[in-house]
Motif scaffolding. Sequence first.
Motif, PDB file in Angstrom:
ATOM      1  N   PHE A   8       0.859  -1.346   0.052  1.00  0.00           N
ATOM      2  CA  PHE A   8      -0.133  -0.135   0.202  1.00  0.00           C
ATOM      3  C   PHE A   8       1.293   1.140  -0.313  1.00  0.00           C
ATOM      4  O   PHE A   8       0.804   2.278  -1.083  1.00  0.00           O
ATOM      5  N   ASP A   9       2.017   0.977   1.398  1.00  0.00           N
ATOM      6  CA  ASP A   9       3.059   2.339   1.072  1.00  0.00           C
ATOM      7  C   ASP A   9       3.331   2.914  -0.132  1.00  0.00           C
ATOM      8  O   ASP A   9       3.867   4.074  -0.839  1.00  0.00           O
ATOM      9  N   ASP A  10       4.006   1.934  -1.416  1.00  0.00           N
ATOM     10  CA  ASP A  10       4.864   1.865  -2.613  1.00  0.00           C
ATOM     11  C   ASP A  10       3.302   2.389  -3.520  1.00  0.00           C
ATOM     12  O   ASP A  10       4.168   3.159  -4.213  1.00  0.00           O
ATOM     13  N   VAL A  11       2.434   1.965  -3.891  1.00  0.00           N
ATOM     14  CA  VAL A  11       1.008   2.296  -4.670  1.00  0.00           C
ATOM     15  C   VAL A  11       0.963   3.869  -4.199  1.00  0.00           C
ATOM     16  O   VAL A  11       0.942   4.442  -5.170  1.00  0.00           O
ATOM     17  N   ASP A  50       0.371   6.954  -6.126  1.00  0.00           N
ATOM     18  CA  ASP A  50      -1.528   7.822  -6.261  1.00  0.00           C
ATOM     19  C   ASP A  50      -1.627   7.776  -4.903  1.00  0.00           C
ATOM     20  O   ASP A  50      -2.210   6.809  -3.914  1.00  0.00           O
ATOM     21  N   GLY A  51      -1.255   9.286  -4.150  1.00  0.00           N
ATOM     22  CA  GLY A  51      -2.042   9.246  -3.203  1.00  0.00           C
ATOM     23  C   GLY A  51      -3.613   9.046  -2.327  1.00  0.00           C
ATOM     24  O   GLY A  51      -3.104   8.880  -1.310  1.00  0.00           O
ATOM     25  N   GLY A  52      -4.310   8.941  -3.258  1.00  0.00           N
ATOM     26  CA  GLY A  52      -5.773   8.938  -2.895  1.00  0.00           C
ATOM     27  C   GLY A  52      -6.015   7.060  -3.326  1.00  0.00           C
ATOM     28  O   GLY A  52      -7.077   6.626  -3.233  1.00  0.00           O
ATOM     29  N   ALA A  53      -5.270   6.358  -2.833  1.00  0.00           N
ATOM     30  CA  ALA A  53      -5.174   5.487  -3.413  1.00  0.00           C
ATOM     31  C   ALA A  53      -5.808   4.490  -1.986  1.00  0.00           C
ATOM     32  O   ALA A  53      -6.267   4.928  -1.433  1.00  0.00           O
ATOM     33  N   ASP A  54      -7.032   3.394  -2.820  1.00  0.00           N
ATOM     34  CA  ASP A  54      -8.115   2.377  -2.012  1.00  0.00           C
ATOM     35  C   ASP A  54      -7.372   1.349  -1.187  1.00  0.00           C
ATOM     36  O   ASP A  54      -6.816   0.645  -2.103  1.00  0.00           O
ATOM     37  N   GLU A  55      -6.937   1.051  -0.026  1.00  0.00           N
ATOM     38  CA  GLU A  55      -6.478   0.308   0.508  1.00  0.00           C
ATOM     39  C   GLU A  55      -7.182  -1.371   0.134  1.00  0.00           C
ATOM     40  O   GLU A  55      -6.110  -1.925  -0.095  1.00  0.00           O
ATOM     41  N   ALA A  56      -8.571  -1.281   0.930  1.00  0.00           N
ATOM     42  CA  ALA A  56      -9.328  -1.954  -0.034  1.00  0.00           C
ATOM     43  C   ALA A  56      -8.709  -2.907  -1.654  1.00  0.00           C
ATOM     44  O   ALA A  56      -8.779  -3.982  -1.691  1.00  0.00           O
ATOM     45  N   VAL A  57      -8.738  -2.160  -2.382  1.00  0.00           N
ATOM     46  CA  VAL A  57      -7.996  -2.289  -3.621  1.00  0.00           C
ATOM     47  C   VAL A  57      -7.463  -3.247  -3.714  1.00  0.00           C
ATOM     48  O   VAL A  57      -6.946  -4.286  -4.666  1.00  0.00           O
ATOM     49  N   ARG A  91      -6.790  -5.880  -2.524  1.00  0.00           N
ATOM     50  CA  ARG A  91      -7.901  -7.689  -3.291  1.00  0.00           C
ATOM     51  C   ARG A  91      -6.577  -7.834  -4.903  1.00  0.00           C
ATOM     52  O   ARG A  91      -6.648  -8.847  -5.378  1.00  0.00           O
ATOM     53  N   ILE A  92      -5.848  -6.664  -4.567  1.00  0.00           N
ATOM     54  CA  ILE A  92      -4.803  -7.226  -5.941  1.00  0.00           C
ATOM     55  C   ILE A  92      -4.072  -8.302  -5.047  1.00  0.00           C
ATOM     56  O   ILE A  92      -3.525  -9.339  -6.070  1.00  0.00           O
ATOM     57  N   VAL A  93      -3.194  -7.682  -4.485  1.00  0.00           N
ATOM     58  CA  VAL A  93      -2.507  -8.768  -3.147  1.00  0.00           C
ATOM     59  C   VAL A  93      -3.132 -10.156  -3.052  1.00  0.00           C
ATOM     60  O   VAL A  93      -2.909 -11.285  -3.863  1.00  0.00           O
ATOM     61  N   LYS A  94      -4.325  -9.997  -2.875  1.00  0.00           N
ATOM     62  CA  LYS A  94      -5.089 -11.382  -2.945  1.00  0.00           C
ATOM     63  C   LYS A  94      -5.000 -12.081  -4.111  1.00  0.00           C
ATOM     64  O   LYS A  94      -4.115 -13.796  -4.230  1.00  0.00           O
ATOM     65  N   HIS A  95      -5.299 -11.472  -5.027  1.00  0.00           N
ATOM     66  CA  HIS A  95      -5.087 -11.963  -6.380  1.00  0.00           C
ATOM     67  C   HIS A  95      -4.061 -12.368  -6.961  1.00  0.00           C
ATOM     68  O   HIS A  95      -3.580 -13.733  -8.002  1.00  0.00           O
ATOM     69  N   LEU A  96      -2.690 -12.096  -7.066  1.00  0.00           N
ATOM     70  CA  LEU A  96      -1.623 -12.335  -7.031  1.00  0.00           C
ATOM     71  C   LEU A  96      -0.985 -13.648  -5.980  1.00  0.00           C
ATOM     72  O   LEU A  96       0.275 -14.418  -6.600  1.00  0.00           O
ATOM     73  N   GLY A  97      -1.406 -13.436  -4.551  1.00  0.00           N
ATOM     74  CA  GLY A  97      -1.794 -14.871  -4.094  1.00  0.00           C
ATOM     75  C   GLY A  97       0.521 -15.111  -3.570  1.00  0.00           C
ATOM     76  O   GLY A  97       0.811 -14.136  -4.049  1.00  0.00           O
ATOM     77  N   ALA A 133      11.978   5.386 -13.057  1.00  0.00           N
ATOM     78  CA  ALA A 133      12.458   5.430 -11.815  1.00  0.00           C
ATOM     79  C   ALA A 133      12.612   4.428 -11.171  1.00  0.00           C
ATOM     80  O   ALA A 133      13.829   4.795 -10.858  1.00  0.00           O
ATOM     81  N   ASP A 134      12.167   4.106 -11.142  1.00  0.00           N
ATOM     82  CA  ASP A 134      12.220   2.090 -10.086  1.00  0.00           C
ATOM     83  C   ASP A 134      12.992   1.107 -10.828  1.00  0.00           C
ATOM     84  O   ASP A 134      12.139   0.746 -11.255  1.00  0.00           O
ATOM     85  N   ARG A 135      13.801   0.813 -10.042  1.00  0.00           N
ATOM     86  CA  ARG A 135      14.877  -0.428 -10.354  1.00  0.00           C
ATOM     87  C   ARG A 135      13.893  -1.493 -10.575  1.00  0.00           C
ATOM     88  O   ARG A 135      13.677  -1.931 -11.398  1.00  0.00           O
ATOM     89  N   SER A 136      13.210  -1.415  -9.036  1.00  0.00           N
ATOM     90  CA  SER A 136      12.832  -2.716  -9.459  1.00  0.00           C
ATOM     91  C   SER A 136      11.249  -2.485  -8.679  1.00  0.00           C
ATOM     92  O   SER A 136      10.594  -1.631  -7.875  1.00  0.00           O
ATOM     93  N   LYS A 137      10.193  -2.642 -10.194  1.00  0.00           N
ATOM     94  CA  LYS A 137       8.387  -2.382 -10.543  1.00  0.00           C
ATOM     95  C   LYS A 137       7.944  -3.529  -9.054  1.00  0.00           C
ATOM     96  O   LYS A 137       7.759  -4.829  -9.955  1.00  0.00           O
ATOM     97  N   SER A 138       7.603  -3.317  -8.049  1.00  0.00           N
ATOM     98  CA  SER A 138       6.082  -3.740  -7.672  1.00  0.00           C
ATOM     99  C   SER A 138       5.461  -4.703  -8.411  1.00  0.00           C
ATOM    100  O   SER A 138       4.813  -3.335  -8.975  1.00  0.00           O
ATOM    101  N   ARG A 139       5.230  -5.991  -8.378  1.00  0.00           N
ATOM    102  CA  ARG A 139       3.680  -6.598  -9.373  1.00  0.00           C
ATOM    103  C   ARG A 139       2.869  -5.895  -9.248  1.00  0.00           C
ATOM    104  O   ARG A 139       1.904  -5.043 -10.094  1.00  0.00           O
ATOM    105  N   VAL A 140       2.148  -5.434  -7.469  1.00  0.00           N
ATOM    106  CA  VAL A 140       1.437  -4.980  -6.889  1.00  0.00           C
ATOM    107  C   VAL A 140       1.115  -3.403  -7.198  1.00  0.00           C
ATOM    108  O   VAL A 140      -0.318  -3.232  -7.911  1.00  0.00           O
TER     109      VAL A 140
END
Length: 102
Positions: free
Chosen positions: A5-8, A12-19, A22-28, A79-86
């Motif tokens: 969530f911190d990375d997102v 996007d400062g207005g990111a929805d933690e629930a969304v 759900r992405i984290v759960k999808h990626l499992g 700019a991010d060397r490691s791009k988080s999949r989430v």
Amino acid sequence: MSEYFDDVKKYDGGADEAVVDRIVKHLGIALRNRDSANVAASDKTELDRVVANWCGKKLGVTGEAAESAVAAAAKTMAADRSKSRVTFYYLVAKELGKLETL
């Protein structure tokens, strides 16, 4: 979960933690391996897989719109060397206007 969530929120400062949750759960299990937890934006095969599996199968968007959204996410995270999949998947869904469907 908060690390994702911190990375997102960097993008996007207005990111929805629930969304994000759900992405984290999808990626499992994919998030357990460092290599699969990141997107290799310089690898065409990897980006094609994101277009086919995330955009096409999960979000229901194919073709130029999907490819354009993936390219936009890659550019945003350049700019991010490691791009988080989430984060990458979140940005693609946002670009396609599909956050509310997750």
